[in-house]
Structure formats: C-alpha cells, structure tokens
Write a protein that holds these residues in place. Structure first.
Motif, mmCIF file in Angstrom:
data_model
loop_
_atom_site.group_PDB
_atom_site.id
_atom_site.type_symbol
_atom_site.label_atom_id
_atom_site.label_comp_id
_atom_site.label_asym_id
_atom_site.label_seq_id
_atom_site.Cartn_x
_atom_site.Cartn_y
_atom_site.Cartn_z
ATOM 1 N N SER A 297 0.884 -1.260 -0.017
ATOM 2 C CA SER A 297 -0.083 -0.144 0.065
ATOM 3 C C SER A 297 0.856 1.117 -0.026
ATOM 4 C CB SER A 297 -0.752 -0.225 1.206
ATOM 5 O OG SER A 297 -1.559 1.314 1.581
ATOM 6 N N GLN B 57 1.167 4.117 -2.874
ATOM 7 C CA GLN B 57 1.098 5.572 -2.779
ATOM 8 C C GLN B 57 2.364 6.442 -3.109
ATOM 9 O OE1 GLN B 57 -0.997 6.372 1.070
ATOM 10 N NE2 GLN B 57 0.332 8.319 1.386
ATOM 11 N N ILE C 200 -12.156 -1.582 8.312
ATOM 12 C CA ILE C 200 -12.922 -1.767 6.772
ATOM 13 C C ILE C 200 -13.879 -2.621 6.994
ATOM 14 C CG2 ILE C 200 -12.608 -2.096 4.577
ATOM 15 C CD1 ILE C 200 -9.647 -1.612 4.714
ATOM 16 N N LYS D 249 -17.320 2.875 -3.856
ATOM 17 C CA LYS D 249 -16.084 2.935 -3.224
ATOM 18 C C LYS D 249 -15.318 1.818 -2.881
ATOM 19 C CE LYS D 249 -12.826 5.622 -0.708
ATOM 20 N NZ LYS D 249 -11.803 6.448 -1.461
ATOM 21 N N PHE E 192 -15.687 0.576 0.240
ATOM 22 C CA PHE E 192 -15.397 0.906 1.583
ATOM 23 C C PHE E 192 -16.513 1.502 2.284
ATOM 24 C CE2 PHE E 192 -11.361 0.820 -0.293
ATOM 25 C CZ PHE E 192 -10.410 0.275 0.726
ATOM 26 N N SER F 169 -7.145 9.115 -2.488
ATOM 27 C CA SER F 169 -5.986 8.302 -1.929
ATOM 28 C C SER F 169 -6.001 7.136 -1.095
ATOM 29 C CB SER F 169 -5.033 9.408 -1.732
ATOM 30 O OG SER F 169 -5.542 9.717 -0.503
ATOM 31 N N LYS F 170 -7.156 7.069 -0.679
ATOM 32 C CA LYS F 170 -7.459 6.140 0.362
ATOM 33 C C LYS F 170 -8.065 4.881 -0.455
ATOM 34 C CE LYS F 170 -5.783 8.599 3.495
ATOM 35 N NZ LYS F 170 -4.509 8.761 3.831
ATOM 36 N N GLY F 171 -7.645 3.759 -0.440
ATOM 37 C CA GLY F 171 -8.279 2.700 -0.954
ATOM 38 C C GLY F 171 -8.136 2.463 -2.461
ATOM 39 N N ARG F 172 -6.872 2.638 -2.941
ATOM 40 C CA ARG F 172 -6.552 2.478 -4.209
ATOM 41 C C ARG F 172 -6.200 1.087 -4.502
ATOM 42 N NH1 ARG F 172 -3.178 7.661 -5.062
ATOM 43 N NH2 ARG F 172 -2.067 7.346 -2.887
ATOM 44 N N HIS G 210 -0.078 5.965 7.486
ATOM 45 C CA HIS G 210 -0.611 4.653 6.497
ATOM 46 C C HIS G 210 -0.871 3.295 7.520
ATOM 47 C CE1 HIS G 210 -0.147 3.897 2.523
ATOM 48 N NE2 HIS G 210 -0.261 2.614 3.025
ATOM 49 N N SER H 243 -1.046 3.703 11.442
ATOM 50 C CA SER H 243 -1.667 5.138 11.615
ATOM 51 C C SER H 243 -1.323 5.564 13.205
ATOM 52 C CB SER H 243 -2.951 5.544 11.356
ATOM 53 O OG SER H 243 -2.673 6.095 9.923
HETATM 54 N N1 LIG Z 1 -13.369 3.582 5.189
HETATM 55 C C1 LIG Z 1 -12.420 3.747 4.179
HETATM 56 N N2 LIG Z 1 -12.483 4.231 3.178
HETATM 57 C C2 LIG Z 1 -11.209 4.250 2.363
HETATM 58 N N3 LIG Z 1 -9.853 3.561 2.825
HETATM 59 C C3 LIG Z 1 -10.149 2.966 4.188
HETATM 60 C C4 LIG Z 1 -11.105 3.137 4.908
HETATM 61 N N4 LIG Z 1 -10.934 2.465 5.963
HETATM 62 C C5 LIG Z 1 -9.635 2.203 6.155
HETATM 63 N N5 LIG Z 1 -9.098 2.428 4.717
HETATM 64 C C6 LIG Z 1 -7.760 2.120 4.426
HETATM 65 O O1 LIG Z 1 -7.046 3.459 4.785
HETATM 66 C C7 LIG Z 1 -5.892 3.264 3.882
HETATM 67 C C8 LIG Z 1 -4.961 4.443 3.707
HETATM 68 O O2 LIG Z 1 -4.790 5.034 5.041
HETATM 69 P P1 LIG Z 1 -3.433 5.524 5.277
HETATM 70 O O3 LIG Z 1 -3.084 4.792 6.351
HETATM 71 O O4 LIG Z 1 -2.584 5.698 4.041
HETATM 72 O O5 LIG Z 1 -3.396 6.741 6.032
HETATM 73 S S1 LIG Z 1 -2.355 7.913 6.578
HETATM 74 O O6 LIG Z 1 -1.921 8.419 5.335
HETATM 75 O O7 LIG Z 1 -1.698 7.359 7.306
HETATM 76 O O8 LIG Z 1 -3.267 8.742 7.132
HETATM 77 C C9 LIG Z 1 -6.091 2.544 2.773
HETATM 78 O O9 LIG Z 1 -5.144 1.652 2.159
HETATM 79 P P2 LIG Z 1 -4.954 1.183 0.693
HETATM 80 O O10 LIG Z 1 -6.261 0.297 0.653
HETATM 81 O O11 LIG Z 1 -3.769 0.361 0.809
HETATM 82 O O12 LIG Z 1 -4.820 2.465 0.127
HETATM 83 C C10 LIG Z 1 -7.596 1.848 2.976
HETATM 84 O O13 LIG Z 1 -7.481 0.246 2.785
#
Ligand SMILES: Nc1ncnc2c1ncn2[C@@H]1O[C@H](COP(=O)(O)OS(=O)(=O)O)[C@@H](OP(=O)(O)O)[C@H]1O
Length: 244
Positions: free
Chosen positions: A49, A53, A114, A145, A147, A165-168, A235, A238
């Motif tokens: 992940s 990013q 999630i 989404k 999510f 940018s979250k959940g790519r 990420h 967190s």
């Molecule tokens: N509700 C909801 N919507 C979208 N995304 C969600 C949600 N809950 C958790 N996630 C997960 O959050 C991951 C990204 O968060 P980060 O840890 O990168 O955040 S941070 O940059 O450290 O603040 C992101 O990771 P990736 O899927 O790998 O992009 C998501 O899986």
C-alpha cells in the motif's frame, strides 16, 4: 498541543510518530498520561500500500522488489526501506514500552476498520473512557468506493467517504516476493501479536498477522495500574495521540 480543559480531550494524528525513535520520549516528557492509538495492518499489505501510494507521486520509482530486497534470490530483505521498516511493529512497540505502559496503548485493526468500522470504534471509545456515541448507524457500505463511509458527518448533511488516495488498487506483486516477505515478517508478527495479547481490549486478528497455527505465548498481565487519563496514533500503521 493546545491547552485542554478537564472535560476535553486533545487528539493529534501523525503517521510517523509510531516509528520515530525520539517520539516516545518527547511525548512522555509532555504528558505521561497520554493515551496512544496505533492502526496496524498486515505488514506485507501495508508495504505494498505504501509503495502504491509513493508510486502514484513518483512514477519512475524502481520496482517494489528492487526496493524491498537487497538480494531477492537469497531472500535478504532491505530493512532500511521505510515501507518495510514501518511494519516491524514489535521493534517500534518495544521502543514505546520504555516510556509508556502497554495499558496506555490501543491497537486498531486496519482490516477490521474496513469490515467493521463501528466495532473498532466501540473499542476506541471504550479505551478512551468515552460514551459509545459512534455506532453502526453512522456508517454505510459504499459499493462504488468499496469501503465504509460516514452517513452524515457533523459538519454537513451529506454522506462522506475518504478521498481517492485511500483505498487505491494495489500494484501487483508476484507471489514469491509476497511469500518471502511473509517469512521475513513472521517472527516480528508473532512477537507483536504476543505483546498485544495481554491487552484486555485486544482485537487483532491472527490471520492478519499470519500467526494462526503458530504457538503464541500469552504474556502475564501487565504490572502497571490501569491509566486514569490518556492521549495519541500512525498509513496503517497510523498513529494518533490524545492528550487530556
Ligand atoms: N473507510 C475507508 N475508506 C477508504 N480507505 C479506508 C477506509 N478504512 C480504511 N481504509 C484504508 O485506509 C488506508 C489508507 O490510510 P493511510 O494509512 O494511508 O492513511 S495515512 O496516510 O497514514 O493517514 C487505505 O489503504 P489502501 O487500501 O492500501 O490504499 C484503505 O484500505
């Protein structure tokens, strides 16, 4: 940190806190009553992940394997690469435990955040000694989404999902590299999982850390008295810091 009244809680979130060597000392010098919240997920998925990013901002980045391994044929992982280093949760936690008792630290499962956001947030609210105000009724699953999203945030009348940018979609990494990384992380995961087992609010899933079937040793209950106050979090991982 802003000044906080007795009835208020100050929260701060900085992803790099959990993995920065100097931070525990600095936070404990500010307040030893700070409560700490760390969002963790499977370190291999976390590394992919993280790479996904960074790649979105730096398209000419070397391949994931080039960065993750010093020598992939020999299975030698580059522990100095941040995307790998951050997932060594047991090492970071040991550094925090020099300054804070485990009872003042709460781990949120990134995977469950999630699949069951309300459940994870119930545990967070309990840990903070708050009334359970955020519940199931605040979330809905957004199919587009993929999510959970907030039904109606306080500040607006419309639903709100996290940004693009979250959940790519993650970069595809070959199975062998993933297996090598799983082997690499296993001892750290087992140690981390064992450490987290002594928490009453323990909610980490053995599958997320590939520790199912592994003999984990449940440590004795912590010696420290339960904390009255708290604060802080990263990420996945967190890190949120909360101070009263
Ligand atoms: N509700 C909801 N919507 C979208 N995304 C969600 C949600 N809950 C958790 N996630 C997960 O959050 C991951 C990204 O968060 P980060 O840890 O990168 O955040 S941070 O940059 O450290 O603040 C992101 O990771 P990736 O899927 O790998 O992009 C998501 O899986």
């Amino acid at each position: 940190m802003p000044r906080t009244l007795e009835s208020q809680i100050t929260m701060e979130k900085t992803p790099s806190y959990f993995v920065t060597k100097e931070t525990p000392h600095r936070i404990s010098a500010m307040s030893q009553e700070t409560k700490l919240i760390v969002v963790v997920r499977d370190p291999v998925t976390r590394a992919i992940s993280d790479y996904t990013q960074t790649l979105s901002k730096t398209p000419d980045l070397p391949s994931f394997q080039d960065l993750a391994f010093r020598n992939q044929t020999l299975g030698i992982v580059d522990m100095s690469w941040n995307a790998i280093r951050i997932g060594l949760y047991a090492l970071h936690l040991e550094n925090w435990l020099r300054y804070f008792p485990l009872t003042q630290i709460h781990f949120v499962s990134g995977e469950r955040l999630i699949t069951d956001p309300a459940g994870e947030l119930s545990r967070v609210q309990d840990f903070l000694g708050l009334k359970r105000i955020v519940t199931d009724k605040h979330f809905y699953f957004n199919r587009t989404k993929g999510f959970p999203c907030l039904k109606k945030p306080e500040s607006s009348g419309s639903p709100r999902c996290l940004g693009k940018s979250k959940g790519r979609t993650h970069v595809q990494i070959d199975r062998d590299a993933i297996e090598q990384l799983r082997d690499f992380y296993r001892p750290y995961n087992v140690k981390f999982y064992e450490m987290s087992l002594s928490l009453s609010q323990h909610s980490l899933n053995p599958q997320d850390f590939q520790v199912e079937g592994v003999h984990v040793v449940r440590p004795p209950p912590p010696r420290w008295p339960p904390c009255r106050h708290f604060s802080a979090a990263t990420h996945f991982s967190s890190f949120l810091s909360m101070h009263r």
